[in-house]
Design an enzyme around this catalytic site. Structure first.
Site, PDB file in Angstrom:
ATOM      1  N   GLU A  62       0.870  -1.181   0.000  1.00 33.12           N
ATOM      2  CA  GLU A  62       0.000   0.000   0.000  1.00 33.12           C
ATOM      3  C   GLU A  62       0.898   1.218   0.000  1.00 33.12           C
ATOM      4  O   GLU A  62       1.695   1.406   0.920  1.00 33.12           O
ATOM      5  CB  GLU A  62      -0.882   0.020   1.253  1.00 33.12           C
ATOM      6  CG  GLU A  62      -2.130  -0.827   1.133  1.00 33.12           C
ATOM      7  CD  GLU A  62      -2.977  -0.789   2.401  1.00 33.12           C
ATOM      8  OE1 GLU A  62      -3.781  -1.705   2.573  1.00 33.12           O
ATOM      9  OE2 GLU A  62      -2.806   0.142   3.220  1.00 33.12           O
ATOM     10  N   ASP A 104      -6.338   9.816   9.478  1.00 36.49           N
ATOM     11  CA  ASP A 104      -5.041   9.318   9.920  1.00 36.49           C
ATOM     12  C   ASP A 104      -4.600   9.923  11.244  1.00 36.49           C
ATOM     13  O   ASP A 104      -4.867  11.089  11.534  1.00 36.49           O
ATOM     14  CB  ASP A 104      -3.976   9.617   8.864  1.00 36.49           C
ATOM     15  CG  ASP A 104      -4.097   8.680   7.676  1.00 36.49           C
ATOM     16  OD1 ASP A 104      -4.005   7.462   7.891  1.00 36.49           O
ATOM     17  OD2 ASP A 104      -4.306   9.159   6.551  1.00 36.49           O
ATOM     18  N   TYR A 138     -10.782  -4.506   3.065  1.00 38.55           N
ATOM     19  CA  TYR A 138      -9.892  -4.067   4.141  1.00 38.55           C
ATOM     20  C   TYR A 138     -10.771  -3.857   5.366  1.00 38.55           C
ATOM     21  O   TYR A 138     -11.564  -2.914   5.401  1.00 38.55           O
ATOM     22  CB  TYR A 138      -9.210  -2.768   3.707  1.00 38.55           C
ATOM     23  CG  TYR A 138      -8.156  -2.192   4.629  1.00 38.55           C
ATOM     24  CD1 TYR A 138      -8.252  -2.265   6.017  1.00 38.55           C
ATOM     25  CD2 TYR A 138      -7.045  -1.541   4.098  1.00 38.55           C
ATOM     26  CE1 TYR A 138      -7.282  -1.727   6.834  1.00 38.55           C
ATOM     27  CE2 TYR A 138      -6.065  -0.984   4.915  1.00 38.55           C
ATOM     28  CZ  TYR A 138      -6.202  -1.072   6.277  1.00 38.55           C
ATOM     29  OH  TYR A 138      -5.248  -0.522   7.095  1.00 38.55           O
TER      30      TYR A 138
END
Lengths: 263, 410
Positions: A49, A60, A175
């Protein structure tokens, strides 16, 4: 069949779990990150990734935020990231690369132009955090037309009612984000993750990879053990941020990969 | 509230939360189920008379609505042209229009059983309004504020803490309003189950832009009947003007008049040091282009690579590189006109209103006033301008003193 599909088919045939590693393109600088990128397959990484830096990475935690800032301060651009992938592809034509980031730099380039360039550079999949299924027409559906997988995140808030919506246009793999939170948060326990993975797997044939909060080889082994593989991002990026050399970073990655592959 | 009228500008957004190409729901999957829940809750509340009865009661008895529509005789005389009215939102409890919206969102949060409220703030006005309403209802309140703003808006930080809120200085990014919004979104993703995100402007993922607009639309509705009461049945304003950062006070005034074609609508962006290549401004419409940030597509200040730029404005409340998506749409279709005013022009207008009407305006509102000062002299005496005086300027006296080179350290 994309490189992602081929990789997972091969791992399945070997009875192996996948180890997915994340690094930020251009962190701490273009040259170092290209060197680390080139070394990932040799360190045991099955799927890469590659983070696309963005000024406002709202999903994040501090580790990835700082990596993005280092990259941007060093002059990283979308074009340089695509060039980095193209250079990688000259020596490696099998390891899948998933570009992971936020929509604006892609939208800014123009979706069609981006998809053409990404395909040409050798990008196999996209994870775009701020494009939920409700916005599939933006990039998800066009990407599939270019043979680029669009990988979706499923989360603990994705309940049974919503799961089919999330899975509908997903390809490559799913994911599973093991916690509600941002990257680099505390880890989930394998005992909690297992049933969630089973729930998703009962609704799709795609591999389910689990990420968020994995920092050690043992954790990689435990989490990969209850899924089709695991992702490590912040823990690797932290090593890079601490100024470790590419050799040291890759050694750290090898340990994590070995953990996941023991599962 | 939007009703289904054909050919109306008041029907937007569509089912996907779009205003033309703008708006939408660009958020991570973790938040998406909650966004859909909120949308359902709001759709229900919108047509629930008990919800609006509670809002009316709070607006009247807690906020002090209706806010006056005040004819400004000395300002009008000095400008020598159009008749200028001020919509006095600065007289609301907490000193700005922000509380109109916060009350609506907190009532929704209570309906949804959320116990923890988070908010972002720039100048601190939305943070103070949120802390205030949370204190009133006994809810836990966390306000994210850029570290830079915490320093330059110390009185509002103290106010929020007095009201029982936790103020979190944001050091990520460059420590301004944009980064505060990022950190609020990060908190929300982490605490999604018990937390309600009270957004302070007409931006963010759907349903926020339309919801916040609907809570602010009371400004325009009052303006319509108040002007009729003073100027005669059926008399509409000829021009309505408001400052635009995210754009909630402006949408609050504009929405009511979107379908009245005789009404000129003007939004005033922060021109900072001037709208040019130096990018020392916050004029997203004049100097930006469409992009995706903070849950919606809208005009943004960004570089060639799609990275978001920091704006600059003398007014912390306008210091944001984006703008609400409905404004972007009104700009695209030409229903509203958007102009920019520099720091220096806003400072001049600030002083003019103090001197002529005995009203200290917020620096945000001073941008709108500065445009009034520009155009009123060119308009006939029977032309009526209504300008939204969205906030009071007490919070800005230190900034203004600094620019006027007066030392008022206490």
């Amino acid at each position: 069949m994309t490189r992602i599909d081929a990789k997972f088919a091969a791992l399945k045939a070997e009875g192996k779990k996948a180890f997915v590693a994340y690094i930020m393109a251009g962190d701490p600088d273009l040259e170092t990150s290209a060197e680390i990128l080139a070394g990932l397959p040799g360190a045991g990484v099955d799927v890469i990734e590659l983070g696309l830096p963005f000024t406002d990475p709202m999903a994040d935690g501090p580790t990835i935020q700082l990596a993005g800032q280092r990259a941007l301060d060093g002059g990283q651009t979308l074009q340089k990231t695509l060039d980095m992938v193209a250079a990688f592809r000259k020596t490696d034509d099998t390891t899948p690369i998933v570009l992971m980031g936020y929509y604006n730099p892609i939208y800014n380039r123009g979706v069609t132009r981006f998809l053409q360039d990404a395909k040409e550079a050798g990008i196999d999949g996209l994870i775009v955090v701020d494009l939920p299924p409700e916005e599939d027409e933006e990039l998800c559906l066009p990407a599939q037309e270019y043979g680029i997988n669009f990988i979706r995140l499923a989360t603990p808030t994705t309940d049974d009612r919503r799961l089919p919506t999330v899975l509908q246009n997903t390809s490559g793999f799913v994911y599973y984000v093991s916690i509600t939170g941002i990257t680099g948060s505390a880890a989930a326990q394998a005992t909690d993750v297992g049933p969630e993975v089973a729930r998703i797997k009962s609704a799709t044939d795609l591999p389910v990879i689990v990420g968020f909060g994995i920092t050690t080889p043992d954790a990689a082994q435990n989490i990969a053990g209850v899924a089709d593989g695991c992702v490590v991002g912040s823990a690797i990026v932290k090593e890079i941020g601490a100024g470790k050399s590419p050799a040291e970073v890759l050694e750290f990655v090898s340990g994590l990969a070995a953990g996941a592959h023991r599962a | 509230m939007s009703e289904d009228r054909p050919n109306s500008f008041m029907n937007a957004p569509d089912a996907k939360g779009r205003f033309g190409i703008h708006g939408g729901r660009f958020v991570s999957e973790t938040l998406m189920p909650l966004i859909l829940d909120l949308e359902a809750e709001y759709e229900h509340a919108k047509t629930d008379p008990t919800f609006w009865a509670e809002m009316e009661d709070l607006w009247q008895n807690y906020v002090g609505r209706p806010s006056p529509l005040y004819f400004a005789p000395r300002l009008t005389e000095e400008l020598g042209g159009a008749k200028v009215y001020l919509k006095r939102e600065e007289l609301n409890h907490t000193g700005a229009h922000k509380i109109n919206n916060v009350l609506g969102q907190i009532l929704l949060a209570r309906r949804m059983g959320k116990t923890r409220i988070i908010a972002e703030t720039g100048a601190g006005q939305h943070g103070v309004a949120t802390a205030t309403v949370c204190a009133k209802f006994g809810l836990k309140c966390i306000v994210y504020m850029g570290a830079t703003d915490v320093e330059r808006q110390a009185p509002n930080v103290f106010r929020m803490r007095l009201l029982g809120a936790e103020v979190v200085p944001v050091t990520s990014g460059r420590g301004t309003l944009k980064d505060a919004m990022n950190d609020a979104l990060r908190d929300w993703v982490t605490n999604v189950r018990d937390t309600f995100y009270c957004i302070g402007t007409v931006a963010g993922p759907a349903p926020y832009p339309a919801m916040v607009r609907d809570f602010q639309a009371i400004i325009g509705r009052e303006t319509r009947w108040q002007l009729e009461a003073q100027e005669g049945e059926g008399r509409l304003p000829d021009t309505i003007i408001a400052a635009v950062g995210g754009g909630s006070n402006a949408m609050g005034l504009f929405y009511e008049f979107l379908d009245d074609p005789s009404v000129n609508i003007i939004g005033v962006e922060a021109g900072g040091l001037g709208v040019d290549d130096r990018m020392q401004h916050c004029a997203s419409l004049t100097g930006g282009r469409p992009g995706v940030l903070h849950g919606n597509r809208t005009y943004l200040l960004q570089d060639d690579d799609g990275q978001i730029l920091e704006g600059h404005s003398i007014s912390a409340g306008l210091d944001y590189p984006g703008i609400g998506p409905e404004h972007s749409w009104l700009h695209d279709i030409g229903r509203a006109e958007y102009v920019s005013i520099t720091d220096a022009e806003a400072l001049g207008a600030f002083q003019t209103l103090c001197r002529t009407e005995g009203i200290i305006p917020a620096l945000e509102s001073s941008h709108a006033l500065a445009h009034v000062i520009k155009i009123a002299p060119t308009l006939p005496k029977d032309h009526i301008i209504v300008v939204n005086l969205s906030g009071r300027g007490d919070k800005d006296i230190f900034t203004v003193a600094k620019h006027l080179k007066v030392d008022i350290k206490i």
